[in-house]
Write a protein that holds these residues in place. Structure first.
Motif, PDB file in Angstrom:
ATOM      1  N   ALA A 173       8.984   8.976  10.950  1.00 28.27           N
ATOM      2  CA  ALA A 173      10.041   9.551   9.703  1.00 28.27           C
ATOM      3  C   ALA A 173      11.188   9.889  10.065  1.00 28.27           C
ATOM      4  O   ALA A 173      12.032   9.328   9.127  1.00 28.27           O
ATOM      5  CB  ALA A 173       9.117  11.435   9.817  1.00 28.27           C
ATOM      6  N   HIS A 195      12.382   6.374   9.839  1.00 27.08           N
ATOM      7  CA  HIS A 195      11.591   5.033   8.987  1.00 27.08           C
ATOM      8  C   HIS A 195      11.352   4.498   9.416  1.00 27.08           C
ATOM      9  O   HIS A 195      11.114   3.604   8.762  1.00 27.08           O
ATOM     10  CB  HIS A 195      13.506   4.973   8.091  1.00 27.08           C
ATOM     11  N   ASN A 224       2.218  14.964   7.481  1.00 24.07           N
ATOM     12  CA  ASN A 224       3.426  14.308   7.452  1.00 24.07           C
ATOM     13  C   ASN A 224       3.639  13.443   6.442  1.00 24.07           C
ATOM     14  O   ASN A 224       3.985  12.581   6.706  1.00 24.07           O
ATOM     15  CB  ASN A 224       3.204  12.738   8.855  1.00 24.07           C
ATOM     16  N   ASP A 252       6.237  12.914   5.514  1.00 23.73           N
ATOM     17  CA  ASP A 252       7.554  11.757   5.251  1.00 23.73           C
ATOM     18  C   ASP A 252       7.333  10.652   6.010  1.00 23.73           C
ATOM     19  O   ASP A 252       8.156   9.708   6.315  1.00 23.73           O
ATOM     20  CB  ASP A 252       8.735  12.349   5.870  1.00 23.73           C
ATOM     21  N   THR A 253       6.110  10.730   6.806  1.00 22.24           N
ATOM     22  CA  THR A 253       5.873   9.515   7.287  1.00 22.24           C
ATOM     23  C   THR A 253       4.752   8.267   6.395  1.00 22.24           C
ATOM     24  O   THR A 253       4.104   8.628   6.075  1.00 22.24           O
ATOM     25  CB  THR A 253       5.537   9.407   8.681  1.00 22.24           C
ATOM     26  N   ASN A 294       2.112   8.578   0.696  1.00 25.11           N
ATOM     27  CA  ASN A 294       2.781   8.249   1.736  1.00 25.11           C
ATOM     28  C   ASN A 294       1.160   7.230   2.860  1.00 25.11           C
ATOM     29  O   ASN A 294       1.965   7.219   3.582  1.00 25.11           O
ATOM     30  CB  ASN A 294       2.623   9.001   3.619  1.00 25.11           C
TER      31      ASN A 294
END
Length: 335
Positions: free
Chosen positions: A174, A177, A207, A209-210, A246
């Motif tokens: 994350a 990116h 997670n 943001d992953t 995500n």
């Protein structure tokens, strides 16, 4: 004659409208002996198959050649010898890509794969690879967890999607990116329910943001070849996509053979699922080190693509995979 010419033009334009340009989002540069036909053979195969770009990675394990083996193994199921983790696979991939002219390098999207998913050092190893090849890596994976006989033959602790070592890797991904291509079977041999689904759900929810890509939609040939397909797979994938923004899903290998198509006819439930989530699926060949069948494997998806609206088909064949990776590779100073 004028009518005939116009008819030929219409037929020609109709045919060309369904000629696909591909992104192969699942391609191993090496096989389970860490051997490859090489970068030139790879590029020739991509050219023949109209593959514009490919996610390229090694294999995190290698098959041991034991002294009592009657011959050198050619596949990980060739005999009872174990597999072991092989971190050099990432350097093999990097050197192969960097040996090509710049224009050809731009068509390859290199991923880091050579980590032991049960080793708490794994995230540090990823970080060192990013430092060793700054601006090069654009994803992480294929990470192998819960992979039927392959898991059984790999010595040591059993990998799982929610292992603490992988949680550290996901957080690192994350930060940089980088998408994570994760192999995590939903079930196992002689099991009719998705016994490993909670492990995947924890990884996704912890997670947010992953960006995850679930390899083969949580299936594998080692399971699906030996027992009936999971009847609830499509609803499970629908629920996962609805609950986890995500997550994307890779439709390579066993999911194509056992779920997407039946004697070449697309499954209506999967067509509806792809239409409802048109940005969340990718395609790939899952070839391992040998590339002659690149075009044949991708063309096997054409009945599925042809049954979808053209815009959705183009996204599935090419654009979704391109959108998942960063335009530039990770650098050590990323925050």
């Amino acid at each position: 004659m004028r009518w005939l010419a116009m008819t030929l033009m219409i037929v020609s334009s109709t045919v060309w409208a369904r000629q696909y340009i591909w992104t192969d989002a699942h391609l191993h540069y090496v096989d389970f002996m860490q051997q490859s036909e090489g970068p030139k053979a790879l590029m020739r195969a991509l050219d023949r198959a109209d593959v514009q770009q490919a996610w390229l990675f090694g294999l995190p394990v290698i098959k041991k050649w034991q002294s009592d083996a009657p011959r050198r193994p050619r596949y990980y199921l060739g005999d009872e010898a174990p597999l072991y983790y092989y971190s050099a696979t990432d350097d093999v991939v990097a050197q192969a890509v960097l040996s090509l002219p710049e224009k050809q390098q731009q068509r390859l999207i290199p991923f880091i794969s050579g980590i032991n998913p049960t080793d708490m050092h794994a995230a540090d190893q990823v970080e060192r690879l990013i430092a060793r090849y700054p601006g090069f890596w654009r994803g992480i994976g294929e990470i192998l967890t819960r992979h039927d006989q392959l898991t059984g033959l790999t010595r040591g602790e059993t990998p799982r999607a929610n292992h603490p070592a992988l949680m550290k890797v996901y957080r690192l991904a994350a930060r940089y990116h980088l998408p994570v291509l994760l192999h995590s079977n939903l079930t196992s041999l002689r099991e009719e329910t998705p016994i490993y689904l909670p492990e995947l759900e924890e990884a996704l929810s912890e997670n947010p943001d992953t960006r995850f890509v679930l390899a083969h939609a949580g299936t594998s040939g080692g399971v699906e070849d030996q027992q009936p397909p999971l009847p609830t797979l499509a609803p499970i994938i629908r629920a996962l996509l609805s609950q986890h923004d995500n997550l994307s899903v890779d439709l390579s290998w066993s999911v194509r053979e056992h779920y997407l198509l039946d004697d070449g006819e697309p499954d209506a439930e999967w067509l509806a699922l792809i239409k409802d989530f048109p940005d969340r699926f990718t395609l790939g060949t899952d070839l391992v080190g040998h590339f002659d069948h690149e075009g044949r494997v991708l063309s096997a998806y054409e009945p599925l693509l042809d049954a979808l609206p053209q815009k959705v088909a183009i996204k599935l064949a090419r654009d979704n995979a391109r959108a998942l990776v960063p335009e530039k590779g990770a650098r050590p100073d990323a925050t």
